[in-house]
Design a protein around this motif. Structure first.
Motif, short mmCIF file in Angstrom:
data_model
loop_
_atom_site.label_atom_id
_atom_site.label_comp_id
_atom_site.label_asym_id
_atom_site.label_seq_id
_atom_site.Cartn_x
_atom_site.Cartn_y
_atom_site.Cartn_z
N THR A 1 14.60 22.44 -16.53
CA THR A 1 14.84 22.22 -15.42
C THR A 1 14.88 19.90 -14.80
N THR A 2 15.84 19.90 -14.71
CA THR A 2 15.68 18.64 -14.89
C THR A 2 15.76 18.39 -13.26
N LEU A 3 14.90 17.17 -13.43
CA LEU A 3 14.67 16.93 -12.02
C LEU A 3 15.94 15.39 -11.61
N VAL A 4 16.01 15.62 -10.53
CA VAL A 4 17.26 13.93 -10.52
C VAL A 4 17.09 13.59 -8.83
N ALA A 5 16.11 12.21 -9.20
CA ALA A 5 16.05 11.03 -8.37
C ALA A 5 17.11 10.65 -7.75
N LEU A 6 17.42 10.89 -6.25
CA LEU A 6 18.22 10.65 -5.41
C LEU A 6 17.46 9.53 -4.50
N GLY A 7 17.57 8.15 -4.41
CA GLY A 7 16.60 7.77 -3.79
C GLY A 7 16.40 5.97 -3.59
N GLY A 8 15.43 6.02 -3.33
CA GLY A 8 15.32 4.77 -3.23
C GLY A 8 14.16 4.78 -3.98
N GLY A 9 13.00 4.15 -4.32
CA GLY A 9 12.04 3.95 -4.98
C GLY A 9 10.54 4.74 -4.60
N VAL A 10 9.99 4.85 -2.82
CA VAL A 10 9.93 6.26 -2.80
C VAL A 10 9.90 7.25 -3.63
N THR B 1 19.67 4.72 -5.47
CA THR B 1 20.43 4.29 -4.02
C THR B 1 20.03 2.42 -3.01
N THR B 2 18.76 2.41 -3.31
CA THR B 2 18.92 1.21 -3.18
C THR B 2 18.92 -0.49 -3.77
N LEU C 1 18.49 -4.19 1.78
CA LEU C 1 19.04 -4.87 1.21
C LEU C 1 18.10 -6.12 0.57
N ALA C 2 17.89 -6.61 2.08
CA ALA C 2 16.57 -7.75 1.57
C ALA C 2 15.65 -7.78 0.44
N ALA C 3 15.04 -6.74 1.32
CA ALA C 3 13.98 -6.02 0.43
C ALA C 3 14.05 -5.87 -1.23
N GLY C 4 15.47 -5.48 -1.60
CA GLY C 4 15.71 -4.92 -2.84
C GLY C 4 16.10 -6.71 -3.35
N LEU C 5 16.22 -8.19 -2.78
CA LEU C 5 16.67 -9.33 -3.63
C LEU C 5 15.09 -10.12 -3.14
N ALA C 6 13.91 -9.10 -2.86
CA ALA C 6 12.39 -9.56 -3.68
C ALA C 6 12.20 -9.83 -5.13
N GLU C 7 13.16 -8.53 -5.16
CA GLU C 7 12.92 -7.96 -6.90
C GLU C 7 13.64 -8.86 -8.17
#
Length: 561
Positions: free
Chosen positions: A298-307, A330-331, A379-385
């Protein structure tokens, strides 16, 4: 695909071998410019070098490439130094699709070590010469290339298939974007905001980790192309893990394309938030996998942000002692950072990310269209990285972020795609050199020692991870200034950029004792001493300790009163 294809890259990158296989697959004529020169002159490249000198050879080479690049429907492998001639760069860029085949220095040395037909490597120290050539030529390769393919894997058919996939995504030459040199090099560059970000274009990168290597694909509306995801799912069973915010937006679309490809899909929807990155959520994933009798294929697909990415990766590393997984971040934060590198895990009340595993995905698929549904704060949180990567490794990239921060905040697709690409390149190179954080990889935690303290001290979820990191970077810059590593102007630049990204610039007042207590619980610490990632100067990282009295001065200066 109609039109000519031109292969560029250092000697030993595989241009001739891959070019022949690619031409055969596409039913095109293959030409090697070096072989053509030798055929026309009746002698070898080393002899031409010895008699004529390199400058005369480059002129001869440019004339032949000008002629060959005008031929219809060819695959042309160029010499490693061909792009040094301006006319050659213009011909290649304007007459076909240019592919930069890139390999590591160690791999090139293995392939060329006994080849006496490489005049530039006939020196006492061929490694040093190759490193010099790479620094000199990499910006030119990037300037002309429509996309880059890493050739570290020896499987030629795999590499040909990777190229064919990119050619399908970009049936016409893409407007090229000059980029900086490799993640460990600092060459100046420029960025044109006219870069094509249409759905048909995409950027391909490779995280080189031997048998655990995997591709990163970046582009707009990639989720509309089912093959991009299904090619990485080899079994019949798929479990998609998402949350109750992302799920309503994209879960049905992803599930439908997988079912249409003949996959049996299980959906796992978790509550949203950093506070959910815990043992209970991990157990929920296992509960569903076991109840649905998901097997080891089985393959798991992570659809979402960092968490979601961290949770899914940890579940994949643990379920049946390891099943494959794919990251669909997605973030912005997850696209530029957490989805790349294989760090997975959960939080504990006593420390962030203290429980987990290093476990690499099969692939990362970053669709910039998903960023248009992000709240401004996310979006701003991602710009930090994004800012972090420029601050610790690539000063010219930091310059570019400063110049383009308005476009990034406005979600310009071209600017976002470039920021994701460059950030992933930087992180992939660091991970390649230090997969399990034995030393170098710790530099990616710039701002995180302070940031994790903020997150834990306030309670997970009060501040977003990127918000805490953004403020943490300012605190790290302040500490760098107090220790004499940077000047006040560098700290001011970083602070202004963090503010322009929409991130907090002042830390909460947790109390001095609490600050110290929280920073003591950090994975980087050794022997009870707090380790900091600082900058010396901007664009260059430093791992060090700090006297407590100076650390307290930084905390006092940076907290909100």
């Amino acid at each position: 695909m109609s039109g000519s294809i031109f292969l560029v890259g250092l000697m030993g990158a595989g241009k001739t071998t891959i070019g022949r296989a690619l031409a055969k697959k596409l039913n095109k004529r293959f030409i090697d410019s070096d072989h053509e020169i030798e055929a026309r002159t009746g002698t070898t490249i080393p002899v031409i070098f010895e008699i004529e000198g390199e400058e005369s050879f480059r002129k001869r080479e440019a004339e032949i490439i000008r002629e060959l690049s005008a031929l219809p429907d060819v695959v042309l492998a160029t010499g490693g130094g061909a792009i040094l001639h301006p006319e050659t760069r213009t011909c290649l860029k304007n007459r076909g699709t240019v592919i930069y085949l890139r390999a590591g220095i160690n791999q090139i040395l293995q392939r060329t070590g006994r080849d006496k037909n490489r005049p530039l490597l006939q020196t006492a120290d061929p490694r040093r010469k190759l490193e010099e050539l790479s620094r000199q030529r990499d910006p030119y390769y990037r300037e002309v290339a429509h996309f880059i393919v890493e050739t570290g894997r020896p499987n030629v058919q795999f590499l040909v298939q990777a190229i064919l996939s990119q050619l399908e995504l970009a049936p016409n030459p893409i407007t090229a974007t000059p980029a900086p040199a490799s993640a460990m090099t600092q060459s100046h560059f420029s960025f044109e905001s006219t870069m094509n970000a249409a759905p048909s274009s995409a950027i391909a990168l490779q995280v080189e980790l031997g048998e655990r290597s995997y591709p990163i694909t970046i582009g707009h509306q990639l989720l509309d192309n089912p093959e991009l995801l299904t090619r990485h799912i080899h079994g019949k069973r798929v479990a998609i893990v998402t949350n109750d915010i992302v799920g309503p937006l994209y879960l049905e679309r992803v599930s439908s394309l997988l079912r249409a490809a003949g996959k049996q899909v299980t959906e796992i929807v978790l509550p949203d938030g950093e506070g959910e990155k815990n043992w209970a959520s991990l157990m929920k994933i296992f509960d569903v996998l076991l109840a649905e009798q998901c097997d080891r294929k089985t393959t798991l697909v992570a659809l979402g942000g960092g968490v979601i990415g961290d949770l899914t990766g940890f579940a994949a590393a643990s379920y049946m002692r390891g099943v494959p997984f794919v990251q669909v971040p997605t973030t912005l934060l997850s696209q530029v950072d957490s989805s790349v590198g294989g760090k997975t895990g959960i939080n504990h009340p006593l420390g962030k990310n203290m429980i987990g595993a290093f476990y690499q995905p099969q692939a990362v698929l970053a669709d910039t269209a998903t960023l248009h549904t992000l709240p401004p704060r996310e979006l701003a949180a991602g710009l930090a990285e994004v800012i972090k990567h420029g601050a610790i490794i690539d000063a010219p990239y930091f310059d570019w972020i400063e110049a383009n921060i308005e476009q990034l905040v406005a979600r310009d697709n071209a600017a976002l795609a470039y920021a994701i690409k460059r950030s992933c390149e930087i992180k992939a190179e660091v991970v390649r050199q230090d997969e399990r954080e034995g030393g170098l990889r710790a530099i990616l935690n710039f701002g995180h020692t302070f940031g994790h303290a903020i997150e834990n001290g306030l309670g997970y979820g009060q501040w977003l991870h990127g918000e805490a990191v953004g403020c943490g970077m300012i605190m790290a810059a302040d500490l760098s200034l107090r220790l004499g590593f940077i000047d006040a102007a560098a700290k001011a630049r970083l602070s202004a950029l963090v503010k322009a990204a929409g991130l907090p610039t002042m830390a909460p007042d947790l109390g001095q004792e609490r600050w110290l207590e929280l920073m003591q619980v950090d994975k980087k610490n050794e022997g009870g001493e707090i380790k900091f990632i600082l900058i010396k100067p901007l664009g260059t990282p430093l791992i060090t300790h700090a006297p407590q009295e100076i650390l307290l001065q930084t905390i006092a200066a940076c907290i909100e009163r």
